[in-house]
Design an enzyme around this catalytic site. Structure first.
Site, short mmCIF file in Angstrom:
data_model
loop_
_atom_site.label_atom_id
_atom_site.label_comp_id
_atom_site.label_asym_id
_atom_site.label_seq_id
_atom_site.Cartn_x
_atom_site.Cartn_y
_atom_site.Cartn_z
N GLY A 49 -3.31 -33.11 18.23
CA GLY A 49 -2.19 -32.69 17.72
C GLY A 49 -2.20 -31.85 15.91
N GLY A 81 -0.05 -32.62 11.96
CA GLY A 81 1.42 -32.26 11.39
C GLY A 81 1.41 -32.16 9.95
N VAL A 127 -4.43 -35.22 14.54
CA VAL A 127 -4.32 -36.44 15.62
C VAL A 127 -5.87 -35.97 16.17
CG1 VAL A 127 -3.65 -37.98 16.89
CG2 VAL A 127 -2.36 -37.63 15.20
N ASP A 147 11.15 -38.75 10.80
CA ASP A 147 10.10 -37.47 11.56
C ASP A 147 9.67 -37.45 12.67
OD1 ASP A 147 9.36 -34.86 11.09
OD2 ASP A 147 7.07 -35.48 10.92
#
Length: 170
Positions: free
Chosen positions: A41, A43, A48, A160
């Site tokens: 991922g 963000g 990650v 978040d």
């Protein structure tokens, strides 16, 4: 179902690692021990990666923190203080953060976390055509609420919460 609320070099293509039954090109080592396998991922607080810990021979999730979070000493101290707070969180619905690492060669900071196979809630919803059964949605909501209640009781706020930050395991 269990809910968990959680690259500068070119990959070397001369080796392969087995990941979830597939052969994948072996990647660079982070901090001299975490071999990057698959990007899980991205963000605003970093990428990650699924990594193989070459020392312990287990798979971990490694979050590569963006350099702007550690650009100066006060930001680095704040990040380390936050790590100390979340490192003490032990709950079945919260991804365990093992350690924070500093790569002395690159100056990058990394959070090393437990890895369990699964997918984020965003992907689960997409895979199911945007619809979850009421029972499944309630089960997921209960687990998220339990994790958040646990954090809030310890004066920690996530800030978040969104489907892409909720990880659903089998």
């Amino acid at each position: 179902t269990s809910i968990m609320t959680t690259p500068d070099q070119e990959p070397r293509l001369d080796e392969t690692e087995k990941v979830d039954g597939r052969r994948e090109p072996a990647q660079e080592l982070l901090c001299g021990r975490y071999r990057k396998l698959i990007k899980l991922g991205q963000g605003r607080f970093g990428q990650v990666w699924l990594c193989n810990d070459e020392v312990s021979a287990i798979q971990v999730a490694v979050k590569m923190l963006p350099s702007h979070l550690t650009a100066d000493e006060s930001m680095t101290e704040e990040m380390l203080a936050n790590f100390r707070r979340i490192h003490r969180l032990h709950h079945p619905n919260i991804c365990a953060v093992k350690t924070v690492e500093l790569d002395s060669q690159t100056g990058h900071h990394y959070l090393v976390m437990d890895f369990e196979a699964g997918r984020d809630l965003d992907q689960l919803q997409h895979d199911r055509g945007g619809v979850l059964s009421l029972d499944e949605a309630l089960d997921i909501a209960r687990q998220i609420a339990a994790a958040l209640d646990f954090c809030h009781a310890r004066k920690i706020i996530h800030r978040d919460i969104k489907p892409s930050n909720i990880y659903v395991t089998d």
